[in-house]
Design a protein around this motif. Structure first.
Motif, PDB file in Angstrom:
ATOM      1  N   LEU A 102     -57.235  -4.003 -16.384  1.00  0.00           N
ATOM      2  CA  LEU A 102     -56.986  -4.927 -15.281  1.00  0.00           C
ATOM      3  C   LEU A 102     -56.027  -4.331 -14.263  1.00  0.00           C
ATOM      4  N   SER A 103     -56.235  -4.677 -13.011  1.00  0.00           N
ATOM      5  CA  SER A 103     -55.374  -4.184 -11.935  1.00  0.00           C
ATOM      6  C   SER A 103     -54.116  -5.027 -11.780  1.00  0.00           C
ATOM      7  N   SER A 104     -54.098  -6.227 -12.354  1.00  0.00           N
ATOM      8  CA  SER A 104     -52.922  -7.088 -12.386  1.00  0.00           C
ATOM      9  C   SER A 104     -52.853  -7.738 -13.756  1.00  0.00           C
ATOM     10  N   PRO A 105     -51.640  -7.970 -14.292  1.00  0.00           N
ATOM     11  CA  PRO A 105     -51.549  -8.623 -15.598  1.00  0.00           C
ATOM     12  C   PRO A 105     -52.107 -10.034 -15.537  1.00  0.00           C
ATOM     13  N   LEU A 106     -52.840 -10.414 -16.567  1.00  0.00           N
ATOM     14  CA  LEU A 106     -53.502 -11.711 -16.612  1.00  0.00           C
ATOM     15  C   LEU A 106     -52.771 -12.610 -17.608  1.00  0.00           C
ATOM     16  N   ASP A 107     -52.459 -13.825 -17.168  1.00  0.00           N
ATOM     17  CA  ASP A 107     -51.762 -14.780 -18.021  1.00  0.00           C
ATOM     18  C   ASP A 107     -52.792 -15.571 -18.831  1.00  0.00           C
ATOM     19  N   CYS A 108     -52.900 -15.237 -20.120  1.00  0.00           N
ATOM     20  CA  CYS A 108     -53.849 -15.897 -21.025  1.00  0.00           C
ATOM     21  C   CYS A 108     -53.129 -16.761 -22.052  1.00  0.00           C
ATOM     22  N   GLY A 160     -51.683  -8.025 -33.558  1.00  0.00           N
ATOM     23  CA  GLY A 160     -50.975  -6.807 -33.909  1.00  0.00           C
ATOM     24  C   GLY A 160     -49.746  -6.641 -33.038  1.00  0.00           C
ATOM     25  N   GLY A 161     -48.573  -6.754 -33.636  1.00  0.00           N
ATOM     26  CA  GLY A 161     -47.342  -6.623 -32.873  1.00  0.00           C
ATOM     27  C   GLY A 161     -46.935  -7.923 -32.208  1.00  0.00           C
ATOM     28  N   GLU A 162     -45.955  -7.846 -31.347  1.00  0.00           N
ATOM     29  CA  GLU A 162     -45.436  -9.009 -30.625  1.00  0.00           C
ATOM     30  C   GLU A 162     -46.217  -9.142 -29.318  1.00  0.00           C
ATOM     31  N   VAL A 163     -47.263  -9.909 -29.345  1.00  0.00           N
ATOM     32  CA  VAL A 163     -48.212  -9.967 -28.230  1.00  0.00           C
ATOM     33  C   VAL A 163     -47.702 -10.914 -27.152  1.00  0.00           C
ATOM     34  N   ASP A 164     -47.597 -10.405 -25.930  1.00  0.00           N
ATOM     35  CA  ASP A 164     -47.224 -11.227 -24.786  1.00  0.00           C
ATOM     36  C   ASP A 164     -48.505 -11.662 -24.076  1.00  0.00           C
ATOM     37  N   LEU A 165     -48.967 -12.859 -24.385  1.00  0.00           N
ATOM     38  CA  LEU A 165     -50.225 -13.331 -23.810  1.00  0.00           C
ATOM     39  C   LEU A 165     -50.138 -13.588 -22.315  1.00  0.00           C
ATOM     40  N   SER A 166     -48.935 -13.624 -21.774  1.00  0.00           N
ATOM     41  CA  SER A 166     -48.806 -13.853 -20.335  1.00  0.00           C
ATOM     42  C   SER A 166     -48.979 -12.571 -19.528  1.00  0.00           C
ATOM     43  N   ARG A 167     -49.090 -11.409 -20.198  1.00  0.00           N
ATOM     44  CA  ARG A 167     -49.221 -10.141 -19.480  1.00  0.00           C
ATOM     45  C   ARG A 167     -50.289  -9.266 -20.144  1.00  0.00           C
ATOM     46  N   ILE A 168     -51.518  -9.738 -20.080  1.00  0.00           N
ATOM     47  CA  ILE A 168     -52.639  -9.012 -20.658  1.00  0.00           C
ATOM     48  C   ILE A 168     -53.106  -7.943 -19.676  1.00  0.00           C
ATOM     49  N   GLY A 169     -53.240  -6.708 -20.194  1.00  0.00           N
ATOM     50  CA  GLY A 169     -53.608  -5.590 -19.334  1.00  0.00           C
ATOM     51  C   GLY A 169     -54.999  -5.042 -19.592  1.00  0.00           C
ATOM     52  N   GLU A 170     -55.535  -5.291 -20.790  1.00  0.00           N
ATOM     53  CA  GLU A 170     -56.888  -4.832 -21.116  1.00  0.00           C
ATOM     54  C   GLU A 170     -57.608  -5.889 -21.934  1.00  0.00           C
ATOM     55  N   ILE A 171     -58.909  -5.959 -21.727  1.00  0.00           N
ATOM     56  CA  ILE A 171     -59.775  -6.804 -22.544  1.00  0.00           C
ATOM     57  C   ILE A 171     -60.804  -5.897 -23.212  1.00  0.00           C
ATOM     58  N   HIS A 172     -60.901  -5.980 -24.535  1.00  0.00           N
ATOM     59  CA  HIS A 172     -61.840  -5.180 -25.311  1.00  0.00           C
ATOM     60  C   HIS A 172     -62.864  -6.103 -25.964  1.00  0.00           C
ATOM     61  N   ILE A 173     -64.097  -5.681 -25.988  1.00  0.00           N
ATOM     62  CA  ILE A 173     -65.134  -6.324 -26.799  1.00  0.00           C
ATOM     63  C   ILE A 173     -65.567  -5.306 -27.843  1.00  0.00           C
ATOM     64  N   VAL A 174     -65.436  -5.684 -29.113  1.00  0.00           N
ATOM     65  CA  VAL A 174     -65.616  -4.737 -30.205  1.00  0.00           C
ATOM     66  C   VAL A 174     -66.788  -5.176 -31.086  1.00  0.00           C
ATOM     67  N   HIS A 175     -67.653  -4.217 -31.343  1.00  0.00           N
ATOM     68  CA  HIS A 175     -68.829  -4.426 -32.201  1.00  0.00           C
ATOM     69  C   HIS A 175     -68.766  -3.387 -33.305  1.00  0.00           C
ATOM     70  N   TRP A 176     -68.499  -3.841 -34.548  1.00  0.00           N
ATOM     71  CA  TRP A 176     -68.499  -2.866 -35.627  1.00  0.00           C
ATOM     72  C   TRP A 176     -69.326  -3.388 -36.792  1.00  0.00           C
ATOM     73  N   LEU A 177     -69.958  -2.447 -37.471  1.00  0.00           N
ATOM     74  CA  LEU A 177     -70.928  -2.758 -38.506  1.00  0.00           C
ATOM     75  C   LEU A 177     -70.469  -2.181 -39.837  1.00  0.00           C
ATOM     76  N   GLY A 178     -70.858  -2.819 -40.919  1.00  0.00           N
ATOM     77  CA  GLY A 178     -70.572  -2.280 -42.236  1.00  0.00           C
ATOM     78  C   GLY A 178     -71.490  -1.119 -42.566  1.00  0.00           C
ATOM     79  N   ASP A 179     -71.290  -0.531 -43.720  1.00  0.00           N
ATOM     80  CA  ASP A 179     -72.058   0.654 -44.121  1.00  0.00           C
ATOM     81  C   ASP A 179     -73.550   0.373 -44.224  1.00  0.00           C
ATOM     82  N   ASP A 180     -73.909  -0.852 -44.553  1.00  0.00           N
ATOM     83  CA  ASP A 180     -75.303  -1.174 -44.799  1.00  0.00           C
ATOM     84  C   ASP A 180     -75.958  -1.916 -43.644  1.00  0.00           C
ATOM     85  N   HIS A 181     -75.337  -1.882 -42.476  1.00  0.00           N
ATOM     86  CA  HIS A 181     -75.874  -2.626 -41.357  1.00  0.00           C
ATOM     87  C   HIS A 181     -76.097  -1.706 -40.159  1.00  0.00           C
TER      88      HIS A 181
END
Length: 412
Positions: A102-108, A160-181
């Motif tokens: 993000l180009s500006s911190p987002l308050d979430c 993870g850690g002390e998260v400041d939700l008022s200053r979000i700098g990145e948004i990730h969408i994560v897709h992970w699969l198990g060994d059998d998928h």
């Protein structure tokens, strides 16, 4: 500073215990972005758009997204909003990740993210909100290949850690699969839903078994906690002498008169996917009619998917018949952006039951906790749950919520 601007490390143990119970192999991958989380200065004020709640990215343009694991491409053949969705493919390590810096911190701090999604395999994708210091809040939801491509309510599973939700700098969408998928994930309509400031908990029972009355009811009644029983209407017994292990009409009437909600678990309480399409619709329709005809009209508004499983036919039948329905996993959802797929956590052990309540009281949002067959081991979980609810009610940081309250006041 608002109470939940930060998710602090004091809640880490609870978060991990909750995530370990509900996520099914939540091995969160390492972050792959650089050391700066967001393209802005430390002193730049946060954006807090008054209309943040709602669709935030419709993925009509992917220019601001980067695939740091696996690959992504626009898919014009599938979409929920606009003309395209994102098809996310996992790499050789069975992981896919796309990142928006993000180009500006987002308050979430007052919202919960969610997505419309569809998949080729059963998994639980994540939306991660990373603050400028590299701490993250992680939200997840279950998806199965038979599910329709619709909005899903995500729950806060981990941080993870002390998260400041008022200053979000990145948004990730994560897709992970198990060994059998294997298989791809489609996402669209990244949205934010408001989050209730105080935590709210709903207690549910699925199936309408007599043990709900004999074992669970006395425990909850001692703590003045009403619950919801989702009953398989065709299996309700006329008397105690009738064959079967389900509730009798007399027991059901007593629960209802004592403040319990009586909702639908379909006509026979079996997985809707096991029926032909026309029979799936009848299972939903006939159960609602029984509730209406037998004095439980208020509860006829509400449904729990048997086994939490559904396809487009079952989903459409439930959406046409009911105001609210439950499926999926994970605690602490926001307002229901999709009222027909409210999330719930099923059959927690005693420690996790207490942790779920503590987590919800700490981070806010709405957590529905459901039990199926009630035996002695489940009774211990219900006792732990009830004690924790009472403790946090007295502390003023948690309240009970009914399906009617959720449907009438917390649908976004």
């Amino acid at each position: 500073m608002k109470r939940r601007t930060y998710l602090t490390t004091a809640t880490a143990t609870t978060a991990l215990a909750v995530a370990g119970c509900t996520s099914g192999g939540d091995d969160d991958p390492d972050n792959d972005s650089d050391d700066e989380f967001g393209e802005f200065d430390d002193d730049e004020p946060s954006e807090a758009p008054p209309d943040l709640a709602g669709t935030w990215d419709d993925f009509e343009s992917l220019e601001e997204w980067t695939a740091t694991k696996g690959s992504m491409e626009a898919d014009t053949d599938r979409s929920v909003t606009g003309s395209q969705s994102v098809r996310l493919s996992a790499g050789s390590d069975a992981r896919g990740r796309i990142v928006k810096s993000l180009s500006s911190p987002l308050d979430c701090s007052e919202v919960v993210p969610g997505l419309a999604m569809a998949s080729e395999s059963s998994n639980a994708p994540a939306i991660q909100l990373w603050d400028e210091n590299g701490h993250k809040a992680q939200y997840r939801q279950q998806t199965d290949p038979e599910n329709p491509f619709v909005r899903r309510n995500f729950g806060l599973s981990k941080m993870g850690g002390e998260v400041d939700l008022s200053r979000i700098g990145e948004i990730h969408i994560v897709h992970w699969l198990g060994d059998d998928h294997e298989g791809d994930l489609w996402v669209d309509d990244l949205f934010f839903a408001p989050r209730s400031e105080n935590g709210q908990v709903m207690v549910q029972f699925h199936g309408g078994y007599e043990s709900e009355y004999e074992t669970a009811y006395p425990i909850l009644d001692e703590h003045d906690i009403p619950a919801t029983t989702f009953v398989a209407t065709d299996r309700i017994r006329t008397s105690e002498n009738a064959e079967g292990d389900r509730l009798t009409r007399e027991q059901l009437d007593e629960l209802s008169s004592d403040g319990w909600t009586v909702g639908s678990y379909a006509n026979r309480g079996l997985r809707l996917l096991d029926f032909d399409p026309e029979d799936r619709e009848a299972e939903v329709r006939d159960a609602a009619a029984w509730l209406e005809d037998n004095g439980y009209g208020d509860g006829a508004r509400f449904f729990a998917f048997p086994g939490g499983q559904f396809d487009e036919v079952a989903y459409d039948a439930v959406a046409d018949q009911h105001d609210l329905a439950f499926a999926g996993r994970f605690p602490a959802q926001g307002y229901a952006a999709n009222p027909h797929l409210c999330t719930r956590v099923t059959n927690p052990d005693p420690e996790t039951a207490g942790n779920l309540v503590e987590w919800t009281a700490e981070v806010g949002g709405i957590t529905s906790i459901a039990f199926t067959h009630v035996d002695d081991s489940v009774a211990a979980s219900i006792d732990s749950l009830a004690s924790s609810i009472t403790e946090h009610q007295e502390a003023g940081d948690l309240s009970l919520i009914s399906p009617a309250q959720l449907a009438d006041e917390y649908v976004f």
